[in-house]
Write an enzyme that holds these catalytic residues in place. Sequence first.
Site, PDB file in Angstrom:
ATOM      1  CG  MET A   1      22.511  11.392   3.725  1.00  0.00           C
ATOM      2  SD  MET A   1      23.988  12.540   2.675  1.00  0.00           S
ATOM      3  CE  MET A   1      23.385  13.156   1.473  1.00  0.00           C
ATOM      4  CD  GLU A  37      -1.748  -2.845   1.995  1.00  0.00           C
ATOM      5  OE1 GLU A  37      -0.747  -2.595   1.843  1.00  0.00           O
ATOM      6  OE2 GLU A  37      -2.930  -3.688   1.260  1.00  0.00           O
ATOM      7  CG  PHE A  69      -9.948  -9.960  11.165  1.00  0.00           C
ATOM      8  CD1 PHE A  69      -8.631 -10.107  11.365  1.00  0.00           C
ATOM      9  CD2 PHE A  69     -10.762  -9.871   9.496  1.00  0.00           C
ATOM     10  CE1 PHE A  69      -8.267 -10.362  10.323  1.00  0.00           C
ATOM     11  CE2 PHE A  69      -9.587 -10.186   8.911  1.00  0.00           C
ATOM     12  CZ  PHE A  69      -8.333 -10.369   9.547  1.00  0.00           C
ATOM     13  CD  GLN A  70      -7.586  -6.942   7.324  1.00  0.00           C
ATOM     14  OE1 GLN A  70      -8.791  -6.795   6.681  1.00  0.00           O
ATOM     15  NE2 GLN A  70      -6.458  -7.626   7.065  1.00  0.00           N
ATOM     16  CE  LYS A 118     -16.747  -6.384   3.177  1.00  0.00           C
ATOM     17  NZ  LYS A 118     -16.908  -7.115   2.736  1.00  0.00           N
TER      18      LYS A 118
END
Lengths: 163, 586
Positions: B478, B50, B112-113, B162
């Site tokens: 760096m 993502e 969940f999630q 949802k």
Amino acid sequence: MRHILSVLIENEAGALSRVTGLFSARGYNIDSLTVQTTEDPTMSRMTIVTHGSEDVIEQITKQLNKLIEVVKVIDLNEADHIERELMLIKVRATGKDRDEMKRMADIFRGRIIDVTEKSYTIELTGPGEKLDAFIKALDQAVILETVRTGASGIGRGERILKL
Amino acid sequence: MEISGAEILARCLAEENVEFVFGYPGGAVLEIYDAIFKQNNFKHVLVRHEQAAIHAADAYSRSSQKIGVALVTSGPGATNAITGIATAFMDSIPMVVISGQVGTPMIGSDAFQEVDMVGCSRPVVKHNFLVKDVKDLATTIKKAFHIATTGRPGPVVVDVPKDVTQAKTVFEYPKSVSIRSYNPPVKGHPGQIKKAAQLIAEAKRPYIYVGGGAVLGNAAEEVTELVRMLNVPCTNTLMGLGAYPGSDEKFVGMLGMHGTYEANMAMQYADTIIAIGARFDDRVISNPTQFLSQAKKIVQIDIDPSSIAKRVKVDVPIVGDVKDVLKDLIAILKETNTRPSEKALSAWWDQINDWRKPNSLWYAQDDEIIQPQFVMQKLYEVTGGNAIITSDVGQHQMYTAQFYKFDRPRQWINSGGLGTMGFGLPAAMGAQLANPYADVACITGDGSIQMNIQELSTCKQYHTPVKIINLNNGYLGMVRQWQEFFYGTRYSESYVDALPDFVKLAEAYGHVGMQISKPADVEPALREAFAMKERLVFMDFLTNPKANVFPMVQNGKGLNQMDLPPHMQNMQLTPFENNRDYGNLC
């Protein structure tokens, strides 16, 4: 320096956390914060007491203005204003102390709003210093509980914060 | 007719003329993915992580002026997106991110999630929304696009539960939205613009300092006109590169921590600075007290009032859209024929040209080891300065900024504000999708590329033939440089002793891999790679592992206290000469 900011903000879920999040994320201080809806139910008004240098206050004001929900911000310190805080203080009040406590409340223009055999609960409003002074004037042992709101502030006279 | 929230969402994106949605499906957004399946208005690009979706959307926007759109699922999908969102936020990139959320009855139950995406993303978005009712969905999306693209742009997150995607209502897309508490300024204050013109007229050593705001505000044309009209030296920040043509004589290079000697000296000793969409970032002016030690007048033009006078005091603040303000400023300057004194300017240019002489970006290239700067220089030549360049974060990023002369805005895409490693490759994908016929090169390092290397797979799927230029020095370059400078050369964890075979890796994903270890092979390899228009080519350049980026301004130091490259260290350098004939006022 202490500043008192008045913020008109959309009355939306999460708006308050955006304001407090801004302060914590940028390392600014909130000394007190009060908030309630205004006469227009779609809008809330916050009074934020904070402190910092002029530069910091300028940044706070600009950052607050940047929040999408913030409608208007003013620094009440820029002109005359009035501040009030509310305190509810529960004190032990037995025997001869009962009269003394009543007199103290009267002197400070407080009101006794709950009475039991052993205690009074006094409601007191005023600038923060006045409430501090009341606490100081009491024998510390008699104080059972105190609860204070943050300051609410409003400009004097014609100075109006409105959309 | 009532349609589902998911279908409404798809219709909204179509109404906004969205071309690509970068995303990754998951439980909470399956309804939306089903709606995407059933439409042909926009394409979905399936990334492999993502974070990459957000970077790709971000670069799509940076390289095209369109808005980037990403779609992620709830919980881990949403949190994976946070780094990308923060990157876009720091660089003020217009973007709408739609995140799935568990059903409203489940919110707050540690389902969940489930993650509080509005809470998680709050510090790194311009604004965010949780849509609780399908009736609010279309208006919220309209508001999200409006907020993301107006004023100082930025990412806006819309969290959609949802059940909202499943619920049905009639679709009505508002033509416009007005938000009473959100009225970004456009026009600069005419009085302030006049004051700015006045300061320009009085300037003896003026300097035009241009940041990313000029790129985002599409003000490159105006910047160029202003600089040429006034004959004033111009510098760009890392984010501003391309806002003024990098190959032009009046451009004195990038300034800041790794800016050129002349750009930094000019910034330090200028008496009047016109800051255009630039915010005096710590990587640019380092220490404000050192910076302000010279008597300076500052004009600052920015759309965001909170960027003005945040780090330095400003004499003439102008809040407004840079393009608009510059147009007004140019008009006034023309009308009143206001110019800085020619005599003073000519002395100022003499001074700057003296500072230019030592060529602070010079390096020595022998026949044995490839210097990273050499690759950049050759890349510039081979691409004719025309490629869209994305970069990761590290030494390679600075070499690119120093050696690739960007003549156009939106040609240089990097994570300037947040400094996000792993940005380069997904950004190159996004830029290539936005500009299918352009040469797109991703400059990266062996450390950065491994932070989102899985996107080689996405590049394969969508045929994005980006050219990856890996300046492989076997170190986190760096970090190593700082450890040399500040930590007694103790290379704590900056050495990467388990690098993959990048050639095989590229081949494993179905791309072309090349390894280049000899200086003589650099140019031919680049030519060969850029000739392969249809293929992604991963070029692994084995470069000098000890090369450092110079000049460098250490934290807290003044811009005139640079660590200079080795060839300048024993040189007799021209100091700032206050007695040059700048005129009376200095």
